[in-house]
Design an enzyme around this catalytic site. Structure first.
Site, PDB file in Angstrom:
ATOM      1  N   ARG A  84       0.815  -1.222   0.000  1.00 52.39           N
ATOM      2  CA  ARG A  84       0.000   0.000   0.000  1.00 52.39           C
ATOM      3  C   ARG A  84       0.841   1.262   0.000  1.00 52.39           C
ATOM      4  NH1 ARG A  84      -5.247   0.373   2.052  1.00 52.39           N
ATOM      5  NH2 ARG A  84      -6.205  -1.630   1.762  1.00 52.39           N
TER       6      ARG A  84
ATOM      7  N   TYR B  21      -0.553 -13.472  -0.199  1.00 50.67           N
ATOM      8  CA  TYR B  21       0.108 -13.231  -1.492  1.00 50.67           C
ATOM      9  C   TYR B  21       1.481 -12.599  -1.284  1.00 50.67           C
ATOM     10  CZ  TYR B  21      -2.436  -8.696  -0.941  1.00 50.67           C
ATOM     11  OH  TYR B  21      -2.983  -7.530  -0.482  1.00 50.67           O
TER      12      TYR B  21
ATOM     13  N   ASP C 110     -13.713   6.343  -0.288  1.00 47.38           N
ATOM     14  CA  ASP C 110     -14.461   5.756   0.828  1.00 47.38           C
ATOM     15  C   ASP C 110     -15.477   6.730   1.436  1.00 47.38           C
ATOM     16  OD1 ASP C 110     -13.325   3.271   0.660  1.00 47.38           O
ATOM     17  OD2 ASP C 110     -12.426   3.281   2.660  1.00 47.38           O
TER      18      ASP C 110
HETATM   19  C1  LIG Z   1      -8.382  -5.241   5.279  1.00 54.41           C
HETATM   20  C2  LIG Z   1      -8.636  -4.406   4.057  1.00 54.41           C
HETATM   21  C3  LIG Z   1      -8.186  -4.849   2.808  1.00 54.41           C
HETATM   22  C4  LIG Z   1      -8.444  -4.109   1.656  1.00 54.41           C
HETATM   23  N1  LIG Z   1      -8.003  -4.582   0.457  1.00 54.41           N
HETATM   24  C5  LIG Z   1      -8.244  -3.886  -0.670  1.00 54.41           C
HETATM   25  C6  LIG Z   1      -7.781  -4.364  -1.935  1.00 54.41           C
HETATM   26  O1  LIG Z   1      -7.131  -5.420  -2.020  1.00 54.41           O
HETATM   27  N2  LIG Z   1      -8.063  -3.619  -3.045  1.00 54.41           N
HETATM   28  C7  LIG Z   1      -8.751  -2.439  -2.989  1.00 54.41           C
HETATM   29  O2  LIG Z   1      -8.965  -1.799  -4.029  1.00 54.41           O
HETATM   30  N3  LIG Z   1      -9.206  -1.958  -1.800  1.00 54.41           N
HETATM   31  C8  LIG Z   1      -8.966  -2.640  -0.648  1.00 54.41           C
HETATM   32  N4  LIG Z   1      -9.404  -2.161   0.556  1.00 54.41           N
HETATM   33  C9  LIG Z   1     -10.166  -0.885   0.596  1.00 54.41           C
HETATM   34  C10 LIG Z   1      -9.244   0.342   0.513  1.00 54.41           C
HETATM   35  O3  LIG Z   1      -8.239   0.240   1.498  1.00 54.41           O
HETATM   36  C11 LIG Z   1     -10.025   1.631   0.722  1.00 54.41           C
HETATM   37  O4  LIG Z   1     -11.219   1.600  -0.025  1.00 54.41           O
HETATM   38  C12 LIG Z   1      -9.188   2.844   0.256  1.00 54.41           C
HETATM   39  O5  LIG Z   1      -7.964   2.877   0.925  1.00 54.41           O
HETATM   40  C13 LIG Z   1      -9.948   4.147   0.475  1.00 54.41           C
HETATM   41  O6  LIG Z   1      -9.129   5.233   0.128  1.00 54.41           O
HETATM   42  P1  LIG Z   1      -9.597   6.733   0.428  1.00 54.41           P
HETATM   43  O7  LIG Z   1      -8.461   7.604  -0.023  1.00 54.41           O
HETATM   44  O8  LIG Z   1     -10.947   6.974  -0.107  1.00 54.41           O
HETATM   45  O9  LIG Z   1      -9.744   6.799   2.015  1.00 54.41           O
HETATM   46  P2  LIG Z   1      -8.606   6.735   3.143  1.00 54.41           P
HETATM   47  O10 LIG Z   1      -7.516   5.824   2.763  1.00 54.41           O
HETATM   48  O11 LIG Z   1      -9.307   6.480   4.420  1.00 54.41           O
HETATM   49  O12 LIG Z   1      -7.990   8.201   3.152  1.00 54.41           O
HETATM   50  C14 LIG Z   1      -8.671   9.293   3.747  1.00 54.41           C
HETATM   51  C15 LIG Z   1      -7.638  10.369   4.064  1.00 54.41           C
HETATM   52  O13 LIG Z   1      -8.312  11.536   4.511  1.00 54.41           O
HETATM   53  C16 LIG Z   1      -7.674  12.044   5.667  1.00 54.41           C
HETATM   54  N5  LIG Z   1      -8.710  12.758   6.435  1.00 54.41           N
HETATM   55  C17 LIG Z   1      -9.755  12.212   7.112  1.00 54.41           C
HETATM   56  N6  LIG Z   1     -10.509  13.187   7.662  1.00 54.41           N
HETATM   57  C18 LIG Z   1      -9.932  14.373   7.313  1.00 54.41           C
HETATM   58  C19 LIG Z   1     -10.249  15.729   7.587  1.00 54.41           C
HETATM   59  N7  LIG Z   1     -11.332  16.064   8.306  1.00 54.41           N
HETATM   60  N8  LIG Z   1      -9.457  16.692   7.079  1.00 54.41           N
HETATM   61  C20 LIG Z   1      -8.355  16.365   6.327  1.00 54.41           C
HETATM   62  N9  LIG Z   1      -8.005  15.090   6.050  1.00 54.41           N
HETATM   63  C21 LIG Z   1      -8.786  14.105   6.529  1.00 54.41           C
HETATM   64  C22 LIG Z   1      -7.148  10.785   6.375  1.00 54.41           C
HETATM   65  O14 LIG Z   1      -6.102  11.089   7.277  1.00 54.41           O
HETATM   66  C23 LIG Z   1      -6.684   9.951   5.185  1.00 54.41           C
HETATM   67  O15 LIG Z   1      -5.360  10.253   4.803  1.00 54.41           O
HETATM   68  C24 LIG Z   1      -9.153  -2.875   1.748  1.00 54.41           C
HETATM   69  C25 LIG Z   1      -9.584  -2.412   2.990  1.00 54.41           C
HETATM   70  C26 LIG Z   1      -9.334  -3.160   4.135  1.00 54.41           C
HETATM   71  C27 LIG Z   1      -9.810  -2.643   5.465  1.00 54.41           C
END
Ligand SMILES: Cc1cc2nc3c(=O)[nH]c(=O)nc-3n(C[C@H](O)[C@H](O)[C@H](O)COP(=O)(O)OP(=O)(O)OC[C@H]3O[C@@H](n4cnc5c(N)ncnc54)[C@H](O)[C@@H]3O)c2cc1C
Length: 406
Positions: free
Chosen positions: A104, A212, A289
């Site tokens: 990651r 993996y 997310d």
């Molecule tokens: C066990 C597990 C395995 C997974 N495996 C896979 C996989 O194999 N393939 C796949 O595609 N997905 C996988 N996922 C899902 C994937 O990890 C998430 O869907 C993805 O990381 C979401 O990314 P994001 O940037 O939307 O959110 P996040 O990664 O949660 O990033 C949000 C960011 O916003 C910041 N933030 C939050 N609130 C604020 C605020 N108020 N002000 C400023 N910054 C803020 C946080 O600090 C963070 O950096 C997995 C999830 C889990 C739990």
């Protein structure tokens, strides 16, 4: 003033920042943490993601950092027998780009470097608390009382999104499942009868276990997922390591010998959200997310986030200066696709975790399938639709009472 402010510097926020910047927009990212970063475990990225990395000119670098597995092998977690598999080499020929597993922090770092090189204004220690639309754009307020304004604000602030709370007001849904992760040097698992070339998924009653290789095969990633009896009973202190050991006590030996290598001081309680079909509120849009957190069973969460940024960037480029038209086009296609993925992920998890007679029926159906049958992944991997008309039909569920010779 920036054209676009992106709140959140996870994989979703950074990939969107890069996508928009390469279309000529001036982008600022506001991340609440003191540093940009990701957890040190693995992630699977399917052809619908590597196709976008290829379009961004980042695929070769990603390949150098990750591993291209030969197949996905699904086994029964109780008796260890092979149930079915997917031929990933043939799959690459079908979809044009590979299925990959990657650390990651390497994927996140790839986007971070790409953003830096493209000139994205990257800011840390910036916690956004409030969003509002303005005359010609939108504004965010930070904990220190300052405000930032842009023509468009994208909230990519994750599962517990403050934007989602303000704009939608719903709550995450607790699945009562918990995930343990662990990535270790490959030498530590060579004795454990592992595959160094495949993604192996053991599925069992109320649990599954994923393995993996990572980082060119130097590391090995394992994920253990199970239903927590304490969560089901409504206890606060759920998902603890004693529950991990109990959940896999009856698993095949290959799974049990992986358990001591899981990180035991940290676990991820698994929540998703019921799908919402409105992601755009004036000049504020949800992404990643924050918009569509799934249970991760079909490994599309981060991919959907990357696709969101790609699709939005294409529509912004096709409608220069017409923010409303671009946002309407994004809104027209992404919520429905992600609704399908979020609900399919729930169904997929239920299928993996079956017990008793239903487990046996599922196993029979899985054993009868052809490893080169792509009918249940075509709708995910074949295209990232830019319009509703391009969106493929979802796969047809095979009922558990279907005779296996059909
Ligand atoms: C066990 C597990 C395995 C997974 N495996 C896979 C996989 O194999 N393939 C796949 O595609 N997905 C996988 N996922 C899902 C994937 O990890 C998430 O869907 C993805 O990381 C979401 O990314 P994001 O940037 O939307 O959110 P996040 O990664 O949660 O990033 C949000 C960011 O916003 C910041 N933030 C939050 N609130 C604020 C605020 N108020 N002000 C400023 N910054 C803020 C946080 O600090 C963070 O950096 C997995 C999830 C889990 C739990």
């Amino acid at each position: 003033m920036s054209d676009v402010i992106i709140v959140g510097g996870g994989i979703g926020g950074l990939s969107a920042a890069f996508a928009l910047t390469r279309k000529g927009l001036k982008v600022q990212v506001l991340e609440r943490s003191p540093e940009f970063g990701e957890v040190g475990a693995g992630i699977q990225i399917a052809p619908n993601c590597t196709r976008i990395l290829s379009a961004y000119g980042l695929l070769d670098e990603a390949k150098a950092l990750g591993v291209l597995p030969v197949s996905i092998i699904m086994k029964d977690a109780l008796d260890g027998t092979v149930l079915t598999s997917l031929d990933l080499k043939d799959m690459e020929r079908r979809y044009g780009t590979p299925y990959m597993v990657i650390h990651r922090s390497d994927l996140h770092g790839l986007f971070l470097d790409a953003c830096r090189n493209a000139g994205v204004d990257l800011r840390t220690s910036q916690q956004v608390t409030k969003y509002e639309n303005t005359e010609g754009g939108a504004r965010v307020w930070l904990t220190d009382g300052t405000a930032h304004e842009a023509r468009l604000v994208i909230a990519a602030d994750g599962l517990h999104s403050a934007a989602r709370k303000q704009l939608v007001g719903d709550e995450p849904v607790n699945s009562a499942y918990v995930a343990y992760r662990g990535a270790v040097p490959i030498a530590r698992v060579r004795e454990n009868n592992i595959s160094e070339t495949d993604v192996v998924v053991y599925i069992g009653p109320r649990c599954h276990f994923v393995q993996y290789p990572l980082r060119g095969g130097d590391m090995f990633n394992q994920v253990a997922v199970f239903e927590s009896p304490k969560a089901k009973a409504g206890e606060e202190d759920w998902g603890t390591p004693d529950e991990l050991d109990a959940a896999f006590a009856h698993a095949t030996e290959n799974v049990r010998c992986g358990l001591p290598l899981m990180w035991r001081d940290r676990w991820w309680r698994m929540f998703d959200r019921d799908p919402v079909m409105t992601w755009v509120y004036g000049r504020i849009a949800l992404l990643g997310d924050a918009a569509h957190p799934p249970l991760q069973y079909i490994a599309q969460g981060a991919i959907m986030a990357i696709e969101d940024g790609y699709v939005l960037a294409e529509h912004l480029a096709a409608n220069p200066g017409n923010w409303a038209a671009a946002l309407a086009a994004y809104q027209a296609v992404r919520p429905e696709h992600c609704r399908r993925v979020v609900t399919a992920s729930r169904d997929w998890g239920a299928l993996w975790h079956l017990d008793g007679e239903k487990r046996e029926r599922r196993n029979e159906i899985f054993r009868a399938r052809d490893p080169r049958d792509y009918s249940f992944v075509d709708w995910l991997y074949s295209i990232t639709a830019l319009t509703p008309a391009e969106e493929p039909a979802v796969f047809k569920v095979i009922p558990l009472d279907t005779p296996v010779h059909i």
